[in-house]
Design a protein around this motif. Structure first.
Motif, PDB file in Angstrom:
ATOM      1  N   GLU A 370       0.824  -1.210   0.000  1.00  0.00           N
ATOM      2  CA  GLU A 370       0.000   0.000   0.000  1.00  0.00           C
ATOM      3  C   GLU A 370       0.862   1.266   0.000  1.00  0.00           C
ATOM      4  O   GLU A 370       0.465   2.301  -0.539  1.00  0.00           O
ATOM      5  N   GLN A 371       2.070   1.188   0.606  1.00  0.00           N
ATOM      6  CA  GLN A 371       2.976   2.336   0.585  1.00  0.00           C
ATOM      7  C   GLN A 371       3.514   2.571  -0.823  1.00  0.00           C
ATOM      8  O   GLN A 371       3.616   3.715  -1.277  1.00  0.00           O
ATOM      9  N   LYS A 373       2.079   1.684  -3.620  1.00  0.00           N
ATOM     10  CA  LYS A 373       0.953   2.160  -4.430  1.00  0.00           C
ATOM     11  C   LYS A 373       0.718   3.655  -4.203  1.00  0.00           C
ATOM     12  O   LYS A 373       0.538   4.429  -5.145  1.00  0.00           O
ATOM     13  N   SER A 374       0.746   4.070  -2.939  1.00  0.00           N
ATOM     14  CA  SER A 374       0.512   5.467  -2.600  1.00  0.00           C
ATOM     15  C   SER A 374       1.594   6.364  -3.187  1.00  0.00           C
ATOM     16  O   SER A 374       1.318   7.451  -3.699  1.00  0.00           O
TER      17      SER A 374
END
Length: 439
Positions: A370-371, A373-374
């Protein structure tokens, strides 16, 4: 059987590898037989070449390949059994006096060091911060206006002033002799914008079309042209054309020309502020990350594997050669580049890489999906079609690995800042942005 590991010095180790001659020969015979089934040679049908001929032609190279493979397998197995973290490639030399039917080799290599990271609570870090002010937005607006300005021919009696685009012929000489790059015809530059050295701009400022002037110009000691750096040249310049610049008005039409969704002055300023804040964030992150890494390295104790440092130096030398080649330097591949000029930087890179890896391992700072992706979405946000940029990143493993490395560094930065003695320091927008702010 237990592997005997001999410590030579610091990170250097030695182990003895033993290989049965019979195993080597069996593998050589097997590969030659397999080769004989497909090899093509004049005078023989495919698959019908006698083994004696195959042996004569390919025996040496196949034996060499088998030895390399078997030694590599033996070394890997021995290192795994001894639970060694091998750094770089081992140096293999054959030993004399091996038992009958055996081959023995000394394998000398380095291992990765133990990394000791001290108490980060005692580390001191200066953390920078800044704000995007109205003045910064105004300055960016002026840059955008200059990028879209138009030019109009000045009257014959008009004098060159700041902001004008001039077309000139010039020739310079040093001690009465021309020098490379010292002469040009129909050369254009904008007066007062730092495109030329100060003395050159001062000479042209106030001149009219058709006028000529001679003047002296002292090249700075650090001038990029080494042949003229620190020397004084005599120049003659002739002005052939002067064009006044016309800056567009900051209005809805200007906002629309920039592709702003909210084509109003407020919408334009809001869009500029958003982009500047994004750039400021990345600049601050880079500078604060550097301060964190300096503090982290200062709190770490470790020996450096010489082989890994040498690998890094080799990469830097190759990078320098590639840069020379890109600049059009003749025989860049053969250019003599002394390794020592890169050693200090290479040692720092290796030290930092080992320290960061240790902190990531012990403090569980690996990048989460998720990091990643962000971060990619944030990078893509400044582009016209963000989703295409996102797909571009996800479509290449190398690019994804680069993003993952950045996220890990960000995690390390946040972690160290949460532990260290942090001093906040506010800097101006211009100071943070540096020369780019003067464009």
């Amino acid at each position: 059987m237990a592997v005997n590991v001999e410590t030579l010095e610091k990170l250097e180790r030695k182990i003895v590898l033993s290989l049965p001659v019979g195993v080597i020969q069996t593998e050589v015979d097997s590969r030659l037989k397999k080769l004989a089934r497909t090899v093509k040679m004049d005078g023989f049908r495919p698959g019908k070449v006698p083994m004696s001929v195959v042996q004569q032609r390919y025996g040496y190279s196949v034996h060499y390949e088998v030895m390399n493979d078997k030694i590599g397998e033996a070394f890997s197995q021995a290192a795994n059994e001894a639970k060694l973290r091998v750094a770089g490639q081992p140096k293999i030399t054959e030993k004399e006096g091996a038992a009958e039917g055996q081959l023995e080799f000394d394998a000398v290599f380095e291992v990765y060091p133990e990394v000791k990271i001290g108490d980060l609570a005692t580390a001191e870090v200066e953390k920078l911060s800044t704000e995007v002010s109205d003045a910064a937005i105004d300055k960016t607006l002026e840059i955008l206006r200059k990028q879209r300005r138009t030019f109009q021919q000045r009257p014959q009696d008009g004098a060159a002033s700041d902001g004008d685009r001039v077309t000139v012929d010039f020739e310079g000489k040093i001690d009465g002799e021309p020098f490379q790059g010292g002469k040009a015809e129909d050369f254009q530059f904008n007066v007062g914008e730092g495109q030329m050295l100060k003395e050159f701009e001062e000479a042209v400022r106030g001149m009219k079309i058709g006028e000529s002037k001679t003047f002296q110009l002292a090249f700075p000691e650090d001038y990029h042209g080494k042949d003229v750096a620190g020397k004084t040249a005599d120049f003659m310049v002739t002005v052939k054309k002067i064009e006044a610049s016309n800056l567009p008005e900051v209005d809805e039409g200007f906002a629309k020309s920039l592709g702003i969704a909210d084509a109003s002055i407020d919408g334009l300023r809001a869009d500029i502020k958003k982009n500047l804040e994004r750039e400021v964030k990345f600049r601050l992150l880079a500078k604060n990350k550097q301060a964190v890494m300096d503090a982290l390295v200062s709190k770490a104790e470790l020996d450096l594997p010489r082989s890994i440092v040498q690998n890094e130096i080799d990469r830097m030398v190759e990078g320098a050669r590639a840069d020379l080649k890109q600049r059009g330097v003749k025989d860049a591949d053969k250019a003599p580049i002394p390794e020592e000029i890169f050693r200090e930087q290479a040692e720092r890179r290796v030290r930092l890489g080992l320290v960061v890896a240790e902190l990531v391992r012990t403090s569980e700072l690996a990048a989460k999906p998720e990091q990643i992706k962000s971060h990619i979405e944030e990078l893509a946000a400044s582009y016209e079609r963000p989703q295409e940029v996102v797909r571009w990143y996800y479509g290449d493993n190398r690019r994804m690995a680069e993003v993952e490395a950045i996220v890990i560094e960000n995690n390390v930065t946040d972690y160290v800042l949460s532990k260290a003695k942090v001093t906040e320091k506010s800097v101006s927008f211009d100071e943070l942005m540096g020369p780019q702010a003067q464009a």
